[in-house]
Structure formats: C-alpha cells, structure tokens
Design a protein around this motif. Structure first.
Motif, PDB file in Angstrom:
ATOM      1  N   SER A 119     -11.169   9.196   0.567  1.00  0.00           N
ATOM      2  CA  SER A 119      -9.890   9.904   0.558  1.00  0.00           C
ATOM      3  C   SER A 119      -9.993  11.173   1.392  1.00  0.00           C
ATOM      4  O   SER A 119     -10.958  11.932   1.238  1.00  0.00           O
ATOM      5  N   SER A 169      -7.927  13.710   1.160  1.00  0.00           N
ATOM      6  CA  SER A 169      -7.645  14.850   0.280  1.00  0.00           C
ATOM      7  C   SER A 169      -8.871  15.238  -0.539  1.00  0.00           C
ATOM      8  O   SER A 169      -9.168  16.425  -0.688  1.00  0.00           O
ATOM      9  N   THR A 180      -7.473  15.674   8.885  1.00  0.00           N
ATOM     10  CA  THR A 180      -6.688  14.596   9.488  1.00  0.00           C
ATOM     11  C   THR A 180      -6.699  14.688  11.004  1.00  0.00           C
ATOM     12  O   THR A 180      -6.896  13.681  11.708  1.00  0.00           O
ATOM     13  N   ARG A 211      -5.567   3.232   6.398  1.00  0.00           N
ATOM     14  CA  ARG A 211      -4.915   4.155   5.475  1.00  0.00           C
ATOM     15  C   ARG A 211      -4.023   3.364   4.528  1.00  0.00           C
ATOM     16  O   ARG A 211      -3.293   2.467   4.961  1.00  0.00           O
ATOM     17  N   HIS A 212      -4.087   3.684   3.236  1.00  0.00           N
ATOM     18  CA  HIS A 212      -3.239   3.038   2.242  1.00  0.00           C
ATOM     19  C   HIS A 212      -2.947   4.037   1.133  1.00  0.00           C
ATOM     20  O   HIS A 212      -3.453   5.171   1.138  1.00  0.00           O
ATOM     21  N   ASN A 213      -2.116   3.633   0.170  1.00  0.00           N
ATOM     22  CA  ASN A 213      -1.665   4.586  -0.847  1.00  0.00           C
ATOM     23  C   ASN A 213      -2.774   4.997  -1.824  1.00  0.00           C
ATOM     24  O   ASN A 213      -2.598   5.934  -2.598  1.00  0.00           O
ATOM     25  N   ARG A 214      -3.916   4.312  -1.803  1.00  0.00           N
ATOM     26  CA  ARG A 214      -5.037   4.681  -2.669  1.00  0.00           C
ATOM     27  C   ARG A 214      -6.064   5.531  -1.936  1.00  0.00           C
ATOM     28  O   ARG A 214      -7.057   5.938  -2.521  1.00  0.00           O
ATOM     29  N   GLY A 215      -5.846   5.774  -0.645  1.00  0.00           N
ATOM     30  CA  GLY A 215      -6.780   6.577   0.122  1.00  0.00           C
ATOM     31  C   GLY A 215      -7.113   5.933   1.457  1.00  0.00           C
ATOM     32  O   GLY A 215      -6.208   5.568   2.210  1.00  0.00           O
ATOM     33  N   THR A 216      -8.392   5.759   1.730  1.00  0.00           N
ATOM     34  CA  THR A 216      -8.827   5.177   2.998  1.00  0.00           C
ATOM     35  C   THR A 216      -9.943   4.164   2.762  1.00  0.00           C
ATOM     36  O   THR A 216     -10.693   4.266   1.797  1.00  0.00           O
TER      37      THR A 216
END
Length: 287
Positions: free
Chosen positions: A17, A19, A33, A50-55
């Motif tokens: 991730s 973040s 980024t 990239r996806h909604n759970r991270g990378t």
C-alpha cells in the motif's frame, strides 16, 4: 538511478500500500506516488497493479524487487565492511530451533555476552524451514537448524549430533512397534520443524496413520502435554532427558535412520563475515 525512488518502491512492495508506506517512511503520499510514477517512466514498465485494497506487484515489479533487495543488501554490507575494525560490535541476529535455544545455547550466549559486551545480540527462535528462509533473505546473520541443508547460497558447519527419542507418559503400555501409538495424539511443532518432518517420515515408513496430530507452540507445552498423557512426541534426548525423572515421561529409542540428526550453523556464502559473526561461530563450534 534514483535510490530514494527505489527505497519508496521497496517499501510499497513490502507493505502492499502506498499509504502505509508513506506513513512508515514519514513522507507525503503524493511524494511516494510521484516517485513511483517517475520510476515506472524511467524503466518504461508498470511495477504495480493498483486496486481498492492497495497495490500488487506485476511480474516486472517482482523482478525489480529482487534486484532492489540485493542492491540495498550490498550497500549495507559495503558500509559494514568499511566500518569493520575487526572488533566485535554492533548488531548480530541469530536464529535457532527452540529446542537448541533451550538446552544448548544458554551457556554459549552467556559466554559470548561476557566476552563481547559491545555486540547487540538478538536470538530469534523458529522452525528450521523458517530460519533457512530468513538467512537467505538476509533477515538473520546465521542460524542453528537441523540438517541436512543443501542450498547453493548457504554455507553449513556441523555443531551437534542429536539423538531423537519417542516421548510418552509413564502410563503408556510398553512399545513393541510404532503401531502401538496409532491411536494416540501426535504432539508436534508447526510445519517447518525438522523433528516433526522426521516423525512424519518414520510414520509413513511404518505405514502408521495417527488418529490425531496437534500443533503446540512451545517446548514446555509439548513436554507438559506428554507428561499429562495427552499424546506422544519426538524430541532430542538432550532436551527431554533432564525432564524424565522430574515428570511423568518415558524415553524410547527409535531406529537410527530416523533417530540421528545433525544441528548445523548456516550463513550466506556471499555475506561479509563480521568480527562479531566470526567470534560467535568460533564459540558455536565448541558446543
């Protein structure tokens, strides 16, 4: 090549991730980024999905991570070599099987600490399989594991020959064959433990299928459960012999092909042997 970008890439790959990597490195997420995008542009490839759970790493990303890990390990080794004045000091992280740590290492660790107080020694216990992987990935400087170990990147020194014994409580009927324990619970450490693997090999060789196998996390837990009649286990004689008189334990010899195992000290062939590691190894060979 931008080393900071590679550091950022390594952190994102490890944490999965951007973040989380930004929080750990104490940088703004936008900076990470931007650096990752610049790195992808420089290398002309996509490093992450990239996806909604991270990378998640792409295949090229996995390849770059292996090079990055090796690069930074070489840089750390270079700094270590330049600073090394042949005086044991700094950090030293050693792995060990729990059984070896419990019986064989206390005197060694005490002697080493007394002789080299400037060394910050850390001992991490775990099964052989895990310790091997940790040495290969530079997370341990060396480790005590059960042999045999054959890997092109590892050097091995034999330090102890252990005799394994079958451990039962005193109320268990006399053993005439391994089938006498077929209806007993087999008490073992988690997967990756060499003693568990040896026990399973013996069971398969004899065609014995145990009724139940229970994993326990500590040596004291296994010994206590055997003593209480919960099940049987396979452990080094040196580990359990001192418990047999004080607790309800009986030690049974087993066939030599399954009952002898060497404890090895392993380390990477390509790593710089610091003064601290050399001194530790010298003491280990005296076990």
């Amino acid at each position: 090549m931008d080393f900071q970008a590679l550091r950022f890439f390594q952190a994102v790959a490890r944490l999965g991730s951007i973040s989380r990597a930004a929080n750990e490195l104490n940088y703004a997420q936008s900076n990470l980024t931007a650096k990752i995008r610049q790195l992808e542009a420089t290398l002309q490839t996509t490093l992450f999905y990239r996806h909604n759970r991270g990378t998640t790493l792409t295949e090229k990303g996995k390849l770059l991570l292996s090079y990055t890990d090796e690069l930074f390990q070489l840089l750390e080794e270079m700094e270590s070599v330049m600073r090394d004045d042949q005086t044991p000091q700094g950090s030293l992280t050693i792995g060990s099987m729990e059984t070896t740590a419990a019986v064989r290492l206390p005197a060694l660790l005490s002697t080493f600490h007394r002789q080299h107080p400037a060394v910050d020694l850390t001992l991490k216990t775990g099964p052989t399989e895990q310790s091997i992987q940790d040495v290969l990935h530079y997370e341990l400087d060396g480790a005590f594991v059960a042999g045999p170990v054959e890997h092109p990147d590892l050097a091995c020194e034999t330090v102890i020959e252990e005799e394994l014994v079958l451990l039962t409580d005193t109320h268990h009927q006399p053993l005439s064959s391994l089938r006498d324990i077929e209806n007993r619970t087999i008490l073992v450490f988690r997967n990756g433990c060499s003693y568990r693997a040896r026990f399973e090999d013996w069971l398969r060789y004899e065609g014995v299928i145990p009724e139940k196998m229970m994993e326990l996390g500590t040596l004291d837990g296994i010994i206590g459960c055997v003593s209480a009649g919960l099940g049987v286990s396979l452990l080094p004689r040196s580990v359990v012999e001192k418990h047999s008189e004080a607790t309800q334990l009986v030690l049974h010899p087993i066939p030599r092909q399954f009952g002898k195992v060497n404890t090895l000290f392993i380390y990477r062939k390509d790593q710089h042997l610091s003064a601290s590691l050399r001194e530790f190894m010298n003491l280990s060979l005296m076990l």
